[in-house]
Design an enzyme around this catalytic site. Structure first.
Site, PDB file in Angstrom:
ATOM      1  N   ASP A 101     -33.232 -19.687  30.578  1.00 22.22           N
ATOM      2  CA  ASP A 101     -32.039 -19.811  30.923  1.00 22.22           C
ATOM      3  C   ASP A 101     -32.055 -20.221  32.707  1.00 22.22           C
ATOM      4  OD1 ASP A 101     -29.296 -17.857  30.573  1.00 22.22           O
ATOM      5  OD2 ASP A 101     -29.692 -18.531  32.673  1.00 22.22           O
ATOM      6  N   HIS A 138     -25.495 -17.983  21.091  1.00 24.33           N
ATOM      7  CA  HIS A 138     -26.935 -18.161  21.850  1.00 24.33           C
ATOM      8  C   HIS A 138     -27.204 -16.316  21.866  1.00 24.33           C
ATOM      9  CE1 HIS A 138     -23.737 -18.311  24.774  1.00 24.33           C
ATOM     10  NE2 HIS A 138     -24.312 -17.520  25.537  1.00 24.33           N
TER      11      HIS A 138
HETATM   12  P1  AMP Z   1     -22.892 -16.373  28.372  1.00 22.49           P
HETATM   13  O1  AMP Z   1     -22.490 -15.890  29.563  1.00 22.49           O
HETATM   14  O2  AMP Z   1     -23.736 -15.388  27.259  1.00 22.49           O
HETATM   15  O3  AMP Z   1     -22.206 -17.387  27.568  1.00 22.49           O
HETATM   16  O4  AMP Z   1     -24.318 -16.996  28.934  1.00 22.49           O
HETATM   17  C1  AMP Z   1     -24.736 -18.663  29.173  1.00 22.49           C
HETATM   18  C2  AMP Z   1     -25.966 -18.557  29.861  1.00 22.49           C
HETATM   19  O5  AMP Z   1     -26.225 -19.863  29.909  1.00 22.49           O
HETATM   20  C3  AMP Z   1     -26.029 -18.225  31.315  1.00 22.49           C
HETATM   21  O6  AMP Z   1     -27.018 -17.139  31.208  1.00 22.49           O
HETATM   22  C4  AMP Z   1     -26.239 -19.346  32.153  1.00 22.49           C
HETATM   23  O7  AMP Z   1     -27.095 -19.117  33.223  1.00 22.49           O
HETATM   24  C5  AMP Z   1     -26.917 -20.207  30.985  1.00 22.49           C
HETATM   25  N1  AMP Z   1     -26.991 -21.701  31.208  1.00 22.49           N
HETATM   26  C6  AMP Z   1     -25.818 -22.363  31.489  1.00 22.49           C
HETATM   27  N2  AMP Z   1     -26.040 -23.563  31.741  1.00 22.49           N
HETATM   28  C7  AMP Z   1     -27.601 -23.711  31.476  1.00 22.49           C
HETATM   29  C8  AMP Z   1     -28.502 -24.884  31.438  1.00 22.49           C
HETATM   30  N3  AMP Z   1     -28.050 -26.104  31.767  1.00 22.49           N
HETATM   31  N4  AMP Z   1     -29.617 -24.475  31.385  1.00 22.49           N
HETATM   32  C9  AMP Z   1     -30.101 -23.271  30.562  1.00 22.49           C
HETATM   33  N5  AMP Z   1     -29.178 -21.974  30.893  1.00 22.49           N
HETATM   34  C10 AMP Z   1     -27.860 -22.371  30.949  1.00 22.49           C
END
Ligand code: AMP
Length: 114
Positions: free
Chosen positions: A31, A100
């Site tokens: 993440d 996810h």
């Molecule tokens: P959610 O709030 O459950 O939809 O989680 C989305 C997650 O994706 C968050 O923890 C973000 O930090 C993570 N995230 C967003 N963009 C990226 C990226 N480019 N690479 C890795 N993680 C990401």
């Protein structure tokens, strides 16, 4: 679904990610904004928007995802346990509309979350 999600763009290698595991069915990557010393996301390569759109046909994919998490956990340092989180919808805090699982650990995870 309007346009590609950020996770689909990671799958398609349009944007970089710190990938810790990949096979034909799923991807596990760190993440970008870790909420624990170890925080990875496990995603199916199939574009499933979230809990609400899982179909019965997706079950083999989800089973595979869980066994991958089980197998990679010790390899990425999750030796004293970990937490798996699935955020669903606005109240669940879901930001990315591509299913996810968050896998968090490397410290004691408090309860209740959120
Ligand atoms: P959610 O709030 O459950 O939809 O989680 C989305 C997650 O994706 C968050 O923890 C973000 O930090 C993570 N995230 C967003 N963009 C990226 C990226 N480019 N690479 C890795 N993680 C990401």
């Amino acid at each position: 679904m309007a346009g590609k999600t950020i996770f689909k763009r990671i799958i398609d290698r349009e944007i970089p990610a710190d990938i810790v595991y990949e096979d034909d069915t799923c991807l596990v990557f760190r993440d970008v904004s870790p909420q624990a010393p170890i925080h990875v996301l496990a995603i199916p390569k199939k574009e499933i928007a979230g809990m609400d759109t899982i179909s019965n046909d997706d079950m083999p994919i989800l089973t595979h995802l869980w066994t991958v998490i089980r197998d990679i956990a010790p390899k990425i340092g999750l030796i004293d346990g970990y937490r798996i989180v699935l955020n669903s919808g606005p109240h669940g805090g879901q930001e990315v509309e591509h299913l996810h699982l968050h896998i968090l650990g490397g410290r004691y995870m408090g309860w209740p979350p959120g």
